[in-house]
Design an enzyme around this catalytic site. Sequence first.
Site, PDB file in Angstrom:
ATOM      1  N   HIS A  70       0.836  -1.193   0.000  1.00 37.52           N
ATOM      2  CA  HIS A  70       0.000   0.000   0.000  1.00 37.52           C
ATOM      3  C   HIS A  70       0.875   1.247   0.000  1.00 37.52           C
ATOM      4  O   HIS A  70       2.051   1.211   0.389  1.00 37.52           O
ATOM      5  CB  HIS A  70      -0.907   0.008   1.230  1.00 37.52           C
ATOM      6  N   GLU A  72       0.815   3.664   2.004  1.00 34.95           N
ATOM      7  CA  GLU A  72       1.282   3.959   3.361  1.00 34.95           C
ATOM      8  C   GLU A  72       2.557   3.181   3.666  1.00 34.95           C
ATOM      9  O   GLU A  72       3.508   3.727   4.237  1.00 34.95           O
ATOM     10  CB  GLU A  72       0.196   3.596   4.398  1.00 34.95           C
ATOM     11  N   CYS A  95      -6.552   1.314   5.411  1.00 41.75           N
ATOM     12  CA  CYS A  95      -6.988   0.060   6.026  1.00 41.75           C
ATOM     13  C   CYS A  95      -6.461   0.001   7.456  1.00 41.75           C
ATOM     14  O   CYS A  95      -5.602   0.793   7.862  1.00 41.75           O
ATOM     15  CB  CYS A  95      -6.524  -1.136   5.207  1.00 41.75           C
ATOM     16  N   CYS A  98      -2.609  -0.462   7.711  1.00 43.36           N
ATOM     17  CA  CYS A  98      -1.847   0.753   7.409  1.00 43.36           C
ATOM     18  C   CYS A  98      -2.018   1.793   8.510  1.00 43.36           C
ATOM     19  O   CYS A  98      -1.066   2.477   8.877  1.00 43.36           O
ATOM     20  CB  CYS A  98      -2.255   1.318   6.051  1.00 43.36           C
TER      21      CYS A  98
END
Length: 165
Positions: A70, A72, A95, A98
């Site tokens: 991701h 992040e 999410c 993250c």
Amino acid sequence: MERPSWDEFFFMLAHVYSTRGTCDRLKSATLLVKDNRIVGAGYNGSLPNNPQCDEDGHLMEDGHCIRTLHGEDNAILYSTSDLKGSTAYVLGTPCVLCTTKLIAVGVKSIKHVGEYSNSRGKGIVEKLAQDNNVEFVRIDLNFDATFDKMKKILKGPGGALEDKS
């Protein structure tokens, strides 16, 4: 001429970063900012020199693509300084994994635009932030209007797109 706010500015840069993403399920990105300086940036994408979703398809598990990191994750991995006290600018709802990572490295504010309907742990993300004294804010931003504002500045006096004819 009105300059973009810091939130507008950093979210527009996150959109630019997201264009490098290699998972077409969500072109997302995250910027990590401290004292109005970018200290980390990342987009959704597979490991370097590995198959990319856009090329080889998605690697799905429980309705989520696990081929990519991701934004992040990449922003944290490629950060350039201590992240304690920083702000995360995230495209889409982060999410739970993250969010946990952002909190663990010391991010004190998580700002996001839009909602990602397939976000894991969406119901507990706000509680995680609250329990850890982390600001969690959804920003409603009109990207078209912000882009128009920025184009106007760039076409104005001294701007890179100024018509000098």
